[in-house]
Design a protein around this motif. Structure first.
Motif, PDB file in Angstrom:
ATOM      1  N   UNK A  55      15.539   4.364  -5.076  1.00 38.21           N
ATOM      2  CA  UNK A  55      15.074   3.001  -4.780  1.00 38.21           C
ATOM      3  C   UNK A  55      13.912   3.025  -3.795  1.00 38.21           C
ATOM      4  N   UNK A  56      14.044   3.801  -2.728  1.00 37.41           N
ATOM      5  CA  UNK A  56      12.970   3.905  -1.727  1.00 37.41           C
ATOM      6  C   UNK A  56      11.711   4.497  -2.359  1.00 37.41           C
ATOM      7  N   UNK A  57      11.888   5.485  -3.214  1.00 40.79           N
ATOM      8  CA  UNK A  57      10.747   6.130  -3.866  1.00 40.79           C
ATOM      9  C   UNK A  57       9.999   5.171  -4.774  1.00 40.79           C
ATOM     10  N   UNK A  58      10.739   4.420  -5.565  1.00 43.73           N
ATOM     11  CA  UNK A  58      10.093   3.470  -6.479  1.00 43.73           C
ATOM     12  C   UNK A  58       9.393   2.353  -5.707  1.00 43.73           C
ATOM     13  N   UNK A  59      10.017   1.923  -4.626  1.00 41.95           N
ATOM     14  CA  UNK A  59       9.404   0.894  -3.781  1.00 41.95           C
ATOM     15  C   UNK A  59       8.119   1.422  -3.156  1.00 41.95           C
ATOM     16  N   UNK A  60       8.159   2.670  -2.714  1.00 47.63           N
ATOM     17  CA  UNK A  60       6.979   3.282  -2.101  1.00 47.63           C
ATOM     18  C   UNK A  60       5.876   3.501  -3.130  1.00 47.63           C
ATOM     19  N   UNK A  61       6.249   3.910  -4.332  1.00 46.36           N
ATOM     20  CA  UNK A  61       5.253   4.078  -5.393  1.00 46.36           C
ATOM     21  C   UNK A  61       4.525   2.775  -5.683  1.00 46.36           C
ATOM     22  N   UNK A  62       5.249   1.697  -5.588  1.00 47.44           N
ATOM     23  CA  UNK A  62       4.663   0.401  -5.946  1.00 47.44           C
ATOM     24  C   UNK A  62       3.863  -0.224  -4.806  1.00 47.44           C
ATOM     25  N   UNK A  63       4.398  -0.098  -3.581  1.00 46.75           N
ATOM     26  CA  UNK A  63       3.781  -0.831  -2.468  1.00 46.75           C
ATOM     27  C   UNK A  63       3.297   0.061  -1.326  1.00 46.75           C
ATOM     28  N   UNK A  64       3.689   1.330  -1.325  1.00 43.60           N
ATOM     29  CA  UNK A  64       3.429   2.180  -0.176  1.00 43.60           C
ATOM     30  C   UNK A  64       1.989   2.648  -0.057  1.00 43.60           C
ATOM     31  N   UNK A  65       1.604   2.954   1.172  1.00 46.95           N
ATOM     32  CA  UNK A  65       0.295   3.534   1.457  1.00 46.95           C
ATOM     33  C   UNK A  65       0.252   4.971   0.937  1.00 46.95           C
TER      34      UNK A  65
ATOM     35  N   UNK B 132      -0.554   7.753   2.309  1.00 47.95           N
ATOM     36  CA  UNK B 132       0.024   8.792   3.160  1.00 47.95           C
ATOM     37  C   UNK B 132       1.537   8.683   3.242  1.00 47.95           C
ATOM     38  N   UNK B 133       2.085   7.498   3.069  1.00 51.79           N
ATOM     39  CA  UNK B 133       3.536   7.374   3.008  1.00 51.79           C
ATOM     40  C   UNK B 133       4.059   8.042   1.746  1.00 51.79           C
ATOM     41  N   UNK B 134       3.349   7.873   0.641  1.00 49.92           N
ATOM     42  CA  UNK B 134       3.731   8.546  -0.601  1.00 49.92           C
ATOM     43  C   UNK B 134       3.713  10.060  -0.411  1.00 49.92           C
ATOM     44  N   UNK B 135       2.689  10.558   0.229  1.00 48.26           N
ATOM     45  CA  UNK B 135       2.572  11.991   0.464  1.00 48.26           C
ATOM     46  C   UNK B 135       3.733  12.474   1.341  1.00 48.26           C
ATOM     47  N   UNK B 136       4.076  11.723   2.373  1.00 45.81           N
ATOM     48  CA  UNK B 136       5.152  12.107   3.278  1.00 45.81           C
ATOM     49  C   UNK B 136       6.502  12.138   2.574  1.00 45.81           C
ATOM     50  N   UNK B 137       6.656  11.336   1.548  1.00 46.20           N
ATOM     51  CA  UNK B 137       7.919  11.313   0.798  1.00 46.20           C
ATOM     52  C   UNK B 137       7.894  12.257  -0.405  1.00 46.20           C
ATOM     53  N   UNK B 138       6.834  13.046  -0.525  1.00 46.98           N
ATOM     54  CA  UNK B 138       6.734  14.009  -1.614  1.00 46.98           C
ATOM     55  C   UNK B 138       6.375  13.395  -2.946  1.00 46.98           C
ATOM     56  N   UNK B 139       5.814  12.176  -2.921  1.00 48.65           N
ATOM     57  CA  UNK B 139       5.405  11.499  -4.144  1.00 48.65           C
ATOM     58  C   UNK B 139       3.928  11.757  -4.424  1.00 48.65           C
ATOM     59  N   UNK B 140       3.522  11.583  -5.639  1.00 48.07           N
ATOM     60  CA  UNK B 140       2.115  11.735  -5.990  1.00 48.07           C
ATOM     61  C   UNK B 140       1.337  10.569  -5.410  1.00 48.07           C
ATOM     62  N   UNK B 141       0.308  10.862  -4.646  1.00 41.88           N
ATOM     63  CA  UNK B 141      -0.446   9.819  -3.948  1.00 41.88           C
ATOM     64  C   UNK B 141      -1.200   8.924  -4.914  1.00 41.88           C
ATOM     65  N   UNK B 142      -1.469   9.424  -6.109  1.00 43.35           N
ATOM     66  CA  UNK B 142      -2.246   8.646  -7.084  1.00 43.35           C
ATOM     67  C   UNK B 142      -1.400   7.629  -7.838  1.00 43.35           C
ATOM     68  N   UNK B 143      -0.068   7.726  -7.609  1.00 38.99           N
ATOM     69  CA  UNK B 143       0.831   6.833  -8.354  1.00 38.99           C
ATOM     70  C   UNK B 143       0.596   5.378  -7.957  1.00 38.99           C
TER      71      UNK B 143
END
Length: 332
Positions: free
Chosen positions: A309-319, A321-332
């Motif tokens: 849930x946190x990951x999907x929320x971050x993918x949609x609305x996150x900055x 660098x927050x995506x990077x900190x959570x190990x998500x693709x920054x381009x998402x």
């Protein structure tokens, strides 16, 4: 998505369930310790739970980088963002998160600058304990040029695999009690990481695609589990789970699709939500032994789906660098 990746996705989904189950803590008030059930239900998976996690990391390195001929510079840049940045972020986060949980825990975090800085390099008995995996993974990624070179020659692959098995049995004590960056434990995981590369390079999964192969490896694993305590128990467990995942994927390839794209994030963040179930909901508010199984399942589900849930929320609305900190693709 091809058949190979489908069963691998199922395998990783199963693996993260075992990992999350292994971290369930639900105190039995009569003893003051974790419920025996929490240990008994996960003990059969213990020999291969983290080795399988390491194996999958090696396999994915081969499939997504070595096979595609990534150059070393690009690989290092990619892992800086995908591993090092989340590692640094979560060392800081978990230190202060567990400091905030001091009123609810037996083991207290005593804040000091020295202890805080040490938690970046020493993981045992620190809030960063489970982040050893990222430190080990970073070290193996530094060996990328070696792995690329080995993959060019079959003889080299076999020799290195045998050397990694020998290395597994050689104890290292370079760092003493501190075990900086988990260096003294690298020998326990190199064999599984490289076996992942080896396994996918030679497409050995083709030999594990039948029901009979699964049955055979179940028998071999059970015998090894009951009568030995060797590296081969872990390897047999890995092969057993690969055969099992191929059987599942043949009939239900989308199994675990609700969370299997976020395996990394579940590993990173499950330690936020599982303690909430244990320390607040179970221990402080709703403690009732009659509902133990319910809270066990809630602990596992919280460890899996709240990070998603946190990951999907971050993918949609996150900055970015927050995506990077959570190990998500920054381009998402």
């Amino acid at each position: 998505m091809n058949e190979r990746i489908q069963w691998l996705a199922v395998l990783r989904g199963l693996n993260i369930i075992f990992v999350v189950m292994g971290h369930v803590q639900l105190i039995d008030m009569s003893t003051g310790f974790n419920h025996d059930f929490c240990l008994r239900v996960t003990n059969p998976f213990g020999p291969f739970r983290m080795p399988l996690f390491i194996f999958c990391s090696g396999g994915l390195l081969y499939l997504s980088r070595i096979q595609k001929k990534w150059n070393t510079r690009d690989l290092y840049i990619d892992k800086f963002y995908r591993i090092l940045c989340p590692f640094l972020f979560f060392v800081v986060f978990y230190y202060f998160f567990k400091l905030a949980l001091n009123p609810f825990t037996k083991t207290k975090v005593v804040f000091s600058i020295g202890d805080f800085l040490e938690s970046f390099a020493v993981y045992n008995d620190h809030p960063s304990a489970h982040l050893w995996f990222l430190a080990v993974l970073l070290f193996f990624m530094l060996l990328y040029p070696l792995f690329k070179w080995l993959c060019r020659n079959d003889v080299s692959m076999w020799i290195f695999l045998l050397l990694s098995i020998i290395f597994y049995h050689i104890d290292s004590n370079l760092c003493g009690e501190k075990n900086y960056f988990y260096i003294d434990n690298l020998h326990l995981y190199l064999v599984f990481f490289f076996f992942g590369i080896f396994f996918f390079k030679y497409e050995l999964y083709h030999y594990l695609s039948t029901l009979w192969s699964f049955i055979i490896f179940v028998i071999l694993y059970v015998v090894s589990y009951l009568f030995t305590d060797l590296i081969f128990t872990s390897l047999l467990g890995i092969l057993m789970m690969i055969a099992f995942s191929q059987q599942i994927a043949f009939y239900h390839s989308s199994l675990f699709s609700s969370f299997r794209e976020y395996i990394y994030q579940i590993y990173l963040m499950s330690f936020i939500f599982q303690p909430f179930v244990e320390l607040i909901l179970w221990k402080k508010i709703f403690y009732n032994e009659n509902y133990f199984i319910l809270f066990y399942l809630l602990n596992v589900l919280a460890g899996i789906y709240l990070p998603v849930f946190v990951s999907k929320l971050t993918e949609r609305y996150g900055h970015k660098w927050l995506k990077i900190c959570l190990g998500l693709k920054a381009s998402t």
